[in-house]
Design an enzyme around this catalytic site. Sequence first.
Site, PDB file in Angstrom:
ATOM      1  N   HIS A   1       0.845  -1.199   0.000  1.00 25.62           N
ATOM      2  CA  HIS A   1       0.000   0.000   0.000  1.00 25.62           C
ATOM      3  C   HIS A   1       0.876   1.244   0.000  1.00 25.62           C
ATOM      4  O   HIS A   1       2.113   1.145  -0.115  1.00 25.62           O
ATOM      5  CB  HIS A   1      -0.968  -0.020   1.183  1.00 25.62           C
ATOM      6  CG  HIS A   1      -0.313  -0.183   2.522  1.00 25.62           C
ATOM      7  ND1 HIS A   1       0.517   0.767   3.059  1.00 25.62           N
ATOM      8  CD2 HIS A   1      -0.327  -1.210   3.404  1.00 25.62           C
ATOM      9  CE1 HIS A   1       0.957   0.356   4.238  1.00 25.62           C
ATOM     10  NE2 HIS A   1       0.467  -0.844   4.469  1.00 25.62           N
TER      11      HIS A   1
ATOM     12  N   HIS B   1       4.125   1.509   2.093  1.00 26.20           N
ATOM     13  CA  HIS B   1       5.315   0.842   1.555  1.00 26.20           C
ATOM     14  C   HIS B   1       5.934   1.685   0.443  1.00 26.20           C
ATOM     15  O   HIS B   1       7.147   1.859   0.376  1.00 26.20           O
ATOM     16  CB  HIS B   1       4.956  -0.541   0.993  1.00 26.20           C
ATOM     17  CG  HIS B   1       4.273  -1.444   1.978  1.00 26.20           C
ATOM     18  ND1 HIS B   1       2.953  -1.809   1.838  1.00 26.20           N
ATOM     19  CD2 HIS B   1       4.717  -2.037   3.112  1.00 26.20           C
ATOM     20  CE1 HIS B   1       2.625  -2.605   2.850  1.00 26.20           C
ATOM     21  NE2 HIS B   1       3.664  -2.753   3.644  1.00 26.20           N
TER      22      HIS B   1
ATOM     23  N   CYS C   1       1.389  -9.636  21.272  1.00 27.67           N
ATOM     24  CA  CYS C   1       0.546  -9.327  20.110  1.00 27.67           C
ATOM     25  C   CYS C   1       1.010 -10.174  18.937  1.00 27.67           C
ATOM     26  O   CYS C   1       2.117  -9.987  18.433  1.00 27.67           O
ATOM     27  CB  CYS C   1       0.617  -7.849  19.721  1.00 27.67           C
ATOM     28  SG  CYS C   1      -0.307  -7.541  18.189  1.00 27.67           S
TER      29      CYS C   1
ATOM     30  N   CYS D   1       1.939  -8.090  15.811  1.00 23.84           N
ATOM     31  CA  CYS D   1       3.247  -7.428  15.892  1.00 23.84           C
ATOM     32  C   CYS D   1       4.369  -8.469  15.987  1.00 23.84           C
ATOM     33  O   CYS D   1       5.527  -8.150  15.767  1.00 23.84           O
ATOM     34  CB  CYS D   1       3.358  -6.550  17.127  1.00 23.84           C
ATOM     35  SG  CYS D   1       2.310  -5.105  17.121  1.00 23.84           S
TER      36      CYS D   1
ATOM     37  N   CYS E   1      -3.285  -4.068  21.991  1.00 21.88           N
ATOM     38  CA  CYS E   1      -2.097  -3.631  21.264  1.00 21.88           C
ATOM     39  C   CYS E   1      -2.321  -2.189  20.810  1.00 21.88           C
ATOM     40  O   CYS E   1      -3.355  -1.899  20.219  1.00 21.88           O
ATOM     41  CB  CYS E   1      -1.856  -4.525  20.052  1.00 21.88           C
ATOM     42  SG  CYS E   1      -0.624  -3.846  18.925  1.00 21.88           S
TER      43      CYS E   1
ATOM     44  N   HIS F   1      -2.486  -2.451  16.785  1.00 28.52           N
ATOM     45  CA  HIS F   1      -3.524  -3.267  16.147  1.00 28.52           C
ATOM     46  C   HIS F   1      -4.877  -3.215  16.836  1.00 28.52           C
ATOM     47  O   HIS F   1      -5.870  -3.685  16.301  1.00 28.52           O
ATOM     48  CB  HIS F   1      -3.040  -4.719  16.033  1.00 28.52           C
ATOM     49  CG  HIS F   1      -1.866  -4.852  15.120  1.00 28.52           C
ATOM     50  ND1 HIS F   1      -0.585  -5.058  15.584  1.00 28.52           N
ATOM     51  CD2 HIS F   1      -1.775  -4.753  13.786  1.00 28.52           C
ATOM     52  CE1 HIS F   1       0.249  -5.104  14.557  1.00 28.52           C
ATOM     53  NE2 HIS F   1      -0.446  -4.923  13.462  1.00 28.52           N
TER      54      HIS F   1
ATOM     55  N   LYS G   1     -13.976  13.504   0.306  1.00 27.27           N
ATOM     56  CA  LYS G   1     -14.948  13.189  -0.735  1.00 27.27           C
ATOM     57  C   LYS G   1     -14.230  12.397  -1.822  1.00 27.27           C
ATOM     58  O   LYS G   1     -13.031  12.513  -2.019  1.00 27.27           O
ATOM     59  CB  LYS G   1     -15.597  14.468  -1.264  1.00 27.27           C
ATOM     60  CG  LYS G   1     -14.695  15.415  -2.037  1.00 27.27           C
ATOM     61  CD  LYS G   1     -15.543  16.548  -2.618  1.00 27.27           C
ATOM     62  CE  LYS G   1     -14.819  17.290  -3.720  1.00 27.27           C
ATOM     63  NZ  LYS G   1     -13.932  18.332  -3.278  1.00 27.27           N
TER      64      LYS G   1
ATOM     65  N   LYS H   1     -13.099  11.238  -8.645  1.00 26.95           N
ATOM     66  CA  LYS H   1     -13.632  10.423  -9.749  1.00 26.95           C
ATOM     67  C   LYS H   1     -12.604   9.446 -10.293  1.00 26.95           C
ATOM     68  O   LYS H   1     -12.931   8.340 -10.689  1.00 26.95           O
ATOM     69  CB  LYS H   1     -14.125  11.330 -10.880  1.00 26.95           C
ATOM     70  CG  LYS H   1     -15.545  11.828 -10.628  1.00 26.95           C
ATOM     71  CD  LYS H   1     -16.053  12.608 -11.832  1.00 26.95           C
ATOM     72  CE  LYS H   1     -17.319  13.359 -11.481  1.00 26.95           C
ATOM     73  NZ  LYS H   1     -17.442  14.568 -12.286  1.00 26.95           N
TER      74      LYS H   1
END
Length: 506
Positions: A17, A20, A125, A128, A143, A146, A295, A298
């Site tokens: 994502h 990264h 966790c 983690c 956590c 998380h 918002k 497009k």
Amino acid sequence: MSYYVTTPIYYVNGEPHLGHAYTTIAADVLARHMRQRGEDVFFLTGTDEHGEPVAQAAEKLGITPRELGDANAVRFKELAVALNATNDFFIRTTDPEHMAKVAEVVQRIYDNGHVYAGHYEGWYCPRCADFKTESELVDGNQCPIHRIVLEIETEDNWFFRLSAFQERLEQLYAEHPDFVTPQNRYNEALSFIKSGLRDFSLSRQRLKWGVPVPWDDSQVIYVWIDALLNYYTALSYARPGEDLTDRFWPATVHLIGKDILKFHAVIWPALLMAADLPVPERVGIHGFLLLGEHKMSKSLGNVIEPFRVVELYGEDALRFYAMREVSFGSDGEVSPEGFETRYNTELANEYGNLASRTLAMIGRYRDGVVPDAKPATEVAGEFEGLRQAVCERLDAVEITPALDEIWRRIKLLNRYVTEEEPWQLAKDEAQAERLDEVLYTLAEGLRVVSVLLHPFMPRTVERLLEALGREDLSLDGAQLGAVGGGAELGELGQLFPRVEAEASAA
Ligand SMILES: [Zn+2]
């Protein structure tokens, strides 16, 4: 001089994502800039594939952890390619060479007397892959990252004597005030060290997915130890038949997000000390890119999804936006509208327009040949020290301020066009020399800012410099007046075309 920059290795239990992409872009900017300076550069990124979270995610999908790693490592490699990142190697912690080297280093730490058998109990966790202290827990026993309820876990395993390194770490921080940047993160890490370091377990008993402890194959090495060591192990096998360790170790800068500060700024140098290895020069911390309520756009929907942005706008627009919108080191908000605003105003109207106007005017008034002249004094004064300032900023991992320095000059050149009105000068033969100076100053200014911008927007800059007839990217030439006139201009299409939302709506 050697320059070794790394990103964290990305955890393969999810899709790549923007977060990264962010670190990879930043590391690539530094790597490309240092190559422009003629440094011997090595840039490493890769994937972290061991540990409980990967094993759990794979189990959920009904595949083996290795299969999950294979599938997701490909996506992270594709992200690096999509971003036009120039990493010299892509490490995977499942590489057998990495695993062998991890075992070797951990064995050395053991042989040096820094490991003992112990019993651990704490809040764990699984996402983690880490135990949490009482003070880190939020809302009872969750956590902090998380927000899942944690349970107390106990294990017999092998402990690393972190507490024995407290004094040496404090000394490291005292002697190297740039060891962690920015300053607030340095302070945070140092106060963590000063609050007293506790030993931690460097192995896991229940887990099978990892590097076996060399002297006890009933345990695997804690995923964080395995992961941190990637920065060191990669150099030993990135080039077949060649060991780059002496050439590039210690690393110049590890770029990381603020959530993994403790591992990189405290545990990592202690591990290296325990193995008698030199510690990195700097850990450069960045903040989080926050996605607020926005918002819908497009073309982009409601999130900045890196593959989607690259597909529609090209990687340079994403690289620029990521380094420009939020000051590197701080948290800040990003949004599709914010992206579109920067794209239309700064990239298209400011930089793109400066380029197209400059080329068009030289085409019209000087038959497409850059006139020979001296740079205008008022512009030359403003460009003085620019290259040095950009170098100093990037040495300090102040990536956004470096880009600001460059962008100020782009705005300045646009103002210069408005003030000088070359189209008026062109009407008067007596002003020919003046027009030469203005057009030369614009072409030369555009060339200098572009050379400096190359690490941020490589493909765009290469197109532009080719059209300017001056393709040298070395930083030596990034000074106003370093190159004379006489270049024949080529064709330059639109650098930042308007993206039609209708045609591309998801
Ligand atoms: Zn967690």
